[in-house]
Design a protein around this motif. Structure first.
Motif, PDB file in Angstrom:
ATOM      1  N   ALA A  19      40.288  47.114  38.715  1.00 28.58           N
ATOM      2  CA  ALA A  19      40.352  47.079  37.255  1.00 28.58           C
ATOM      3  C   ALA A  19      39.069  47.630  36.635  1.00 28.58           C
ATOM      4  CB  ALA A  19      40.613  45.655  36.774  1.00 28.58           C
ATOM      5  N   LEU A  20      37.910  47.239  37.162  1.00 28.22           N
ATOM      6  CA  LEU A  20      36.646  47.736  36.604  1.00 28.22           C
ATOM      7  C   LEU A  20      36.244  49.076  37.224  1.00 28.22           C
ATOM      8  CD1 LEU A  20      34.619  44.400  36.451  1.00 28.22           C
ATOM      9  CD2 LEU A  20      35.880  45.533  34.628  1.00 28.22           C
ATOM     10  N   ARG A  21      36.967  49.493  38.255  1.00 33.17           N
ATOM     11  CA  ARG A  21      36.764  50.788  38.914  1.00 33.17           C
ATOM     12  C   ARG A  21      35.354  50.978  39.470  1.00 33.17           C
ATOM     13  NH1 ARG A  21      39.331  52.812  34.239  1.00 33.17           N
ATOM     14  NH2 ARG A  21      37.511  54.070  33.718  1.00 33.17           N
ATOM     15  N   LEU A  22      34.809  49.931  40.083  1.00 33.41           N
ATOM     16  CA  LEU A  22      33.546  50.109  40.787  1.00 33.41           C
ATOM     17  C   LEU A  22      33.857  50.630  42.197  1.00 33.41           C
ATOM     18  CD1 LEU A  22      31.536  46.918  39.785  1.00 33.41           C
ATOM     19  CD2 LEU A  22      31.568  49.167  38.726  1.00 33.41           C
ATOM     20  N   ARG A  48      30.980  53.933  37.871  1.00 29.18           N
ATOM     21  CA  ARG A  48      32.400  53.612  37.722  1.00 29.18           C
ATOM     22  C   ARG A  48      33.242  54.840  38.014  1.00 29.18           C
ATOM     23  NH1 ARG A  48      34.210  50.703  32.418  1.00 29.18           N
ATOM     24  NH2 ARG A  48      36.139  50.719  33.579  1.00 29.18           N
ATOM     25  N   ILE A  74      39.742  42.747  41.058  1.00 29.41           N
ATOM     26  CA  ILE A  74      39.437  43.051  39.660  1.00 29.41           C
ATOM     27  C   ILE A  74      38.224  43.972  39.574  1.00 29.41           C
ATOM     28  CG2 ILE A  74      38.583  42.035  37.508  1.00 29.41           C
ATOM     29  CD1 ILE A  74      40.418  39.633  38.103  1.00 29.41           C
ATOM     30  N   VAL A  75      37.199  43.637  40.364  1.00 29.63           N
ATOM     31  CA  VAL A  75      35.968  44.420  40.327  1.00 29.63           C
ATOM     32  C   VAL A  75      36.217  45.868  40.772  1.00 29.63           C
ATOM     33  CG1 VAL A  75      33.816  44.703  41.588  1.00 29.63           C
ATOM     34  CG2 VAL A  75      34.341  42.520  40.546  1.00 29.63           C
ATOM     35  N   LEU A  90      28.344  48.372  36.524  1.00 17.81           N
ATOM     36  CA  LEU A  90      29.248  48.627  35.407  1.00 17.81           C
ATOM     37  C   LEU A  90      28.666  49.678  34.472  1.00 17.81           C
ATOM     38  CD1 LEU A  90      30.701  45.168  34.403  1.00 17.81           C
ATOM     39  CD2 LEU A  90      31.943  47.157  35.205  1.00 17.81           C
ATOM     40  N   ALA A 126      30.587  47.612  45.640  1.00 15.18           N
ATOM     41  CA  ALA A 126      31.028  46.473  44.829  1.00 15.18           C
ATOM     42  C   ALA A 126      31.339  45.264  45.709  1.00 15.18           C
ATOM     43  CB  ALA A 126      32.251  46.854  44.005  1.00 15.18           C
TER      44      ALA A 126
END
Lengths: 318, 329
Positions: free
Chosen positions: B130-133, A312, B126-127, A308, B138
């Motif tokens: 939404a979190l754009r990993l 990203r 989501i990972v 994170l 991921a």
């Protein structure tokens, strides 16, 4: 918040801060964790991962979904080849080095040819190659005894040398310097970034795109083979599938080091920090008194949190 | 509507046009060739009994390949499908044991299993969306997490599944093996799913995320939907694994993840997204099964089998990609 955002943009800074923080945390959890001896041991393990990640980093930098899933198989196979060629004798070391590196280069070449000439996506090509390598490992394990490391090799990898540091750490430093030199001071290096960020433009500008990409895969195989040699020296004897543990972690080290999987930007210094970070994290989890299941859950969750910070993707509105 | 652009069939003659309409054709040809080869080396391998056994064993891979296909539609990837399958496997086995192993407890456990798969898919979605990993790393991280969960539920392999469960899976109803009903239900399910809005939207997102976003599609929600679908199918795959092995094993699915990716590619879907069929992935899972049995029937020395299998799968992947490319360019 702005300063935090800027700060978080430099993966190297983040990784280094996290490394120091983790060392303090480790030392608090189990006194002696950050002692000189322990750090040295961690660095040896990180060097093995870091050398594999060097090749992975090159392939990823080259773009077009560049990735090498076969590195683990190459590490295992080259360790076995080298172990049998030297078979516990110092005199066999030169031949073993040549044999291991030739093995890595050969499989890297296959990958590169498949990706460029046949235009197979790297993920598929190297995944298929991994299957072939794993099969080959079974054959080799049945046919010939697993070889032994020569004393000189083991000594080079594990015993202290110049400034009290083992040879493998000097080797890793050399790999780091070599990578920096290649990436930032040579035409080849600039072309890697060119191909990785815009293949078409690079092609138009006369860059031999295919040749570059083949070279990247060959180099990935060679670095994996060097890691295989070191691993042989580290563990004394080669056993099948020792390399499997490097496949996805080598990719994670690259990503944690700030090279996005889309390629074209990033570098190896961050990857080195990423490798150290990964190894320290795993080491802390082994010192803490929780069972294997909890350890894995914490490791997985921590990796997500680390990603994170960086790695990203861009938002669609941007 | 922009979503239709990605699946519009261009009027073209010859092989290219045919491949565009039926991307799984190369896989179907490879499947036919393998069936013939199997028949030549061991006529018995084409018997009803052997084919039933093949489907029983590879049903799990078929479902995992289908699961992977839905995320690949949207140009994503899920390296945790195997871990999800393992987690569901141990969850249902332990639950069935706690609830007493009756018919009701089996159904309840299966319900929970689907929910676990769904939840895992939601986490992945989501990972990644939404979190754009980055999907590869991921989902590898989540796979470690899921494996940890599975190890918490069942630290070592071995807890048996209740007899009523695996007897049903391995048995027959009205003279027809249970797995054939499974294949039938799967076919209907896949047919219906292919007609849903989500399937089309996943392909549209895979074809061009920016374009899909600019034409008003909720890209993140769609990608999460793909991962949820993937998780549910991974749970269904876990049911088959449990039926086949009749026990719980926290690491049973790990090795199947990469095979599921290989099956998707072999089935003619593009890893770059926006193009593919689930039918191809199902066929490809059978191809992998047939390659394994062919290598066995052809009398390959036992320690060479893995190597020959690896080479054959690599060759099949290359042929599949080279042929199916003609349908796209």
């Amino acid at each position: 918040m702005r300063s935090v955002a800027d700060f978080a943009k430099n993966p190297l800074v983040v990784a280094l801060v996290l490394i120091v923080a983790l060392l303090f945390l480790g030392n608090a959890l189990s006194p002696g964790f950050a002692s000189g001896q322990q750090i040295l041991r961690l660095l040896i393990v990180a060097a093995l991962l870091g050398i594999v990640a060097a090749g992975q980093n090159l392939v990823i930098l080259g773009g077009r979904e560049g990735i090498d899933l076969s590195v683990g198989g190459v590490v295992s196979l080259s360790a076995i080849v080298a172990g049998n060629l030297m078979n516990g004798m110092d005199g066999g070391i030169p031949l073993a080095i040549v044999g291991a590196i030739a093995t890595g280069a050969l499989f890297g070449l296959f990958n590169g040819l498949g990706v460029t000439l046949l235009r197979i996506p790297p993920l598929v090509m190297t995944l298929g190659m991994l299957g072939v390598l794993q099969g080959l490992l079974v054959v080799v394990r049945q046919g010939i005894p697993s070889g032994r490391a020569a004393p000189a090799l083991s000594e080079f990898v594990t015993k202290p040398h110049l400034f009290g540091l083992p040879g493998i750490i000097w080797l890793w430093v050399a790999v780091g310097l070599l990578m920096a030199l290649i990436l930032h001071r040579t035409v080849f290096g600039h072309r890697i970034y060119a191909v990785g960020s815009n293949e078409r433009a690079a092609f138009m500008a006369g860059v031999p795109v295919r040749l570059i990409r083949i070279c990247l895969f060959v180099l990935s195989g060679v670095f994996a083979a060097i890691a295989g040699l070191c691993l042989l020296g580290y563990s004394g004897s080669s056993f099948a599938n020792v390399g499997e543990q490097y496949m996805l972690p080598s990719i994670i080290a690259v990503v944690l080091g700030g090279t996005p999987l889309s390629g074209g930007k990033g570098g190896y210094t961050g990857t080195m920090a990423g490798a150290i970070l990964l190894v320290i994290l795993q080491s802390i989890l082994t010192t803490v008194n929780i069972d294997e299941s909890g350890r894995q859950m914490v490791f997985g969750a921590t990796l997500l949190v680390l990603m994170l910070f960086y790695g990203r993707g861009r938002g669609l509105r941007a | 509507m922009a979503t239709n652009a990605s699946i519009t069939v261009r009027e073209r003659n010859g092989l290219g046009g045919l491949l565009r309409r039926f991307p799984f054709l190369p896989a179907l040809v490879i499947l036919a060739v393998l069936l013939v080869l199997n028949g030549i080396f061991e006529p018995n391998s084409l018997s009803f009994r052997s084919l039933t056994g093949l489907i029983r064993t590879y049903m799990a891979l078929m479902l995992l390949a289908v699961a992977q296909t839905y995320v690949v539609y949207a140009a994503d990837i899920d390296l945790s499908v195997g871990a999800i399958a393992s987690l569901v496997n141990v969850t249902i086995v332990v639950l069935m044991q706690h609830l007493g192993g009756s018919g009701f407890s089996v159904m309840a456990a299966l319900g929970v299993g689907v929910l676990v798969g769904l939840a895992c898919g939601l986490v992945n979605g989501i990972v990644v969306a939404a979190l754009r990993l980055q999907a590869i790393v991921a989902t590898f991280a989540t796979s470690i997490f899921f494996t940890g969960l599975a190890l918490t539920i069942l630290p070592v392999a071995g807890t048996p599944a209740p007899a009523v469960f695996w007897r049903t899976y391995g048995g027959s109803i009205l003279g027809i093996p249970f797995v054939f009903y499974g294949v039938g239900v799967l076919a209907v399910l896949l047919y219906l799913l292919a007609r849903t809005r989500l399937a089309t939207q996943l392909l549209a997102v895979g074809d061009g995320q920016q374009a899909a976003f600019q034409s008003g599609l909720p890209v993140a929600a769609i990608r999460i939907g793909g991962y949820v679908l993937c998780g549910v199918f991974a749970a269904l795959a876990a049911f088959c694994i449990t039926g086949d092995t009749a026990s719980g094993d926290p690491l049973v699915g790990t090795k199947m993840t990469l095979f599921s990716v290989a099956a998707v590619v072999l089935g003619g879907s593009a890893l770059s997204g926006g193009f593919g069929t689930v039918a191809g992935s199902v066929i490809a899972a059978l191809i992998i099964g047939l390659i394994n049995s062919l290598v066995f029937f052809a009398g390959t020395p036992s320690h060479w089998q893995n190597f020959v299998q690896g080479l054959a799968i690599l060759a099949a992947l290359m042929v599949g990609i080279l042929v199916s490319r003609r349908g796209r360019t």
